[in-house]
Design a protein around this motif. Sequence first.
Motif, short mmCIF file in Angstrom:
data_model
loop_
_atom_site.label_atom_id
_atom_site.label_comp_id
_atom_site.label_asym_id
_atom_site.label_seq_id
_atom_site.Cartn_x
_atom_site.Cartn_y
_atom_site.Cartn_z
N HIS A 54 7.99 37.88 -14.72
CA HIS A 54 6.76 37.24 -15.15
C HIS A 54 5.90 38.14 -16.04
N ASP A 55 5.36 37.54 -17.09
CA ASP A 55 4.28 38.19 -17.83
C ASP A 55 2.95 37.67 -17.25
N GLU A 56 1.85 38.17 -17.78
CA GLU A 56 0.55 37.78 -17.21
C GLU A 56 0.28 36.29 -17.36
N ALA A 57 0.77 35.70 -18.45
CA ALA A 57 0.58 34.27 -18.62
C ALA A 57 1.33 33.47 -17.56
N CYS A 58 2.51 33.94 -17.16
CA CYS A 58 3.26 33.29 -16.09
C CYS A 58 2.49 33.34 -14.78
N TRP A 59 1.93 34.50 -14.50
CA TRP A 59 1.17 34.64 -13.25
C TRP A 59 -0.06 33.73 -13.25
N ALA A 60 -0.75 33.68 -14.37
CA ALA A 60 -1.96 32.86 -14.45
C ALA A 60 -1.62 31.38 -14.26
N PHE A 61 -0.55 30.93 -14.91
CA PHE A 61 -0.18 29.53 -14.78
C PHE A 61 0.31 29.23 -13.36
N SER A 62 1.06 30.13 -12.78
CA SER A 62 1.55 29.91 -11.41
C SER A 62 0.39 29.70 -10.46
N ARG A 63 -0.64 30.52 -10.58
CA ARG A 63 -1.82 30.35 -9.72
C ARG A 63 -2.49 29.00 -9.98
N GLU A 64 -2.65 28.67 -11.26
CA GLU A 64 -3.31 27.42 -11.62
C GLU A 64 -2.56 26.21 -11.07
N LEU A 65 -1.24 26.18 -11.29
CA LEU A 65 -0.45 25.03 -10.86
C LEU A 65 -0.38 24.94 -9.34
N LEU A 66 -0.16 26.07 -8.70
CA LEU A 66 -0.05 26.08 -7.24
C LEU A 66 -1.34 25.58 -6.60
N THR A 67 -2.47 26.04 -7.11
CA THR A 67 -3.76 25.61 -6.58
C THR A 67 -3.97 24.12 -6.79
N LEU A 68 -3.61 23.64 -7.98
CA LEU A 68 -3.75 22.21 -8.27
C LEU A 68 -2.92 21.37 -7.32
N LEU A 69 -1.64 21.69 -7.20
CA LEU A 69 -0.74 20.87 -6.40
C LEU A 69 -1.07 20.93 -4.92
N ALA A 70 -1.50 22.09 -4.45
CA ALA A 70 -1.80 22.24 -3.02
C ALA A 70 -3.04 21.46 -2.61
N ASN A 71 -3.91 21.16 -3.57
CA ASN A 71 -5.19 20.55 -3.23
C ASN A 71 -5.34 19.11 -3.72
N HIS A 72 -4.38 18.60 -4.47
CA HIS A 72 -4.50 17.25 -5.01
C HIS A 72 -3.87 16.23 -4.06
N PRO A 73 -4.56 15.14 -3.76
CA PRO A 73 -3.99 14.14 -2.83
C PRO A 73 -2.78 13.41 -3.39
N GLY A 74 -2.54 13.54 -4.69
CA GLY A 74 -1.37 12.90 -5.29
C GLY A 74 -0.13 13.76 -5.28
N ALA A 75 -0.22 14.95 -4.69
CA ALA A 75 0.92 15.87 -4.61
C ALA A 75 1.17 16.26 -3.16
N ALA A 76 2.43 16.41 -2.82
CA ALA A 76 2.81 16.81 -1.46
C ALA A 76 3.98 17.78 -1.53
N PHE A 77 4.03 18.67 -0.53
CA PHE A 77 5.13 19.63 -0.41
C PHE A 77 5.84 19.39 0.92
N PRO A 78 6.85 18.52 0.95
CA PRO A 78 7.58 18.29 2.20
C PRO A 78 8.28 19.57 2.66
N PRO A 79 8.59 19.67 3.94
CA PRO A 79 9.36 20.82 4.43
C PRO A 79 10.70 20.91 3.70
N LEU A 80 11.15 22.14 3.45
CA LEU A 80 12.41 22.30 2.73
C LEU A 80 13.58 21.70 3.50
N GLN A 81 13.52 21.76 4.83
CA GLN A 81 14.61 21.16 5.61
C GLN A 81 14.73 19.67 5.33
#
Length: 259
Positions: free
Chosen positions: A217-244
Amino acid sequence: MEEAERFCARLDAAAETGRALSFWWRDDDATEPTPELDRLAGLFGELDEARRPPLGLAVIPDGARPALVDRLAREPHIAILQHGLAHRNHAQEGEKKSEFPLSRPLTNCLADVKTGRTRLLQLFDGRLLPVFVPPWNNVSRPVVEGLTALGIQGLSRFGATKGACGECNTHLDIIEWRHTRGFIGREAAYRLLTQEAERRLAGASEPIGVLTHHLAHDEACWAFSRELLTLLANHPGAAFPPLQELFALREPGCPTTHG
């Protein structure tokens, strides 16, 4: 409207229907504790525990160190996936990079898969999911067909699934590997996510997979990863089912359903 807004609009649409879009996150090439791995774990650690998504960490068995086991002991949301054996290219001229190409003897390929699985079971035991992630996302069909006999129930590559049982792929790789080997760009990333979201809203059922490589990762990768992860974790239209659940993994001893 910029691409991020378009993507958020698709998440909003999913939330309005009461059917959140499923996502998952895979990161490749771990072997030992590094500052980059700490940084990746920190991105997930910044989120409230109740909203913290699972992370599928693809570990290279041949290079895996016991210190990695100790480092991940305090990261219960991180599951271990098998990333080939040594991440060594065995492809012949004219073939795409692969540790398990069609040109390589099948017995050698399956022996390497078994060796890698045994190594990771010795290190991680219950933390290892029976999921195979081929290096370069490329593996021959005969090897795929031989995975079940080795105790591997899941497979993860890149792009649309190819029909293998237990296959759950990634769709957004945030690195542009061919030229810059840096971040693909915020607009390009959200454009791809929007396209994948639209397919799911139109009826496609597979989860949307995000692929990262913490060591590259370069710094832009890290910045986007934080942005996307925060968005998806907090938006009611996104879900992270268990990997199993995503890989339809069975408990040990359950009868197989693979055809």
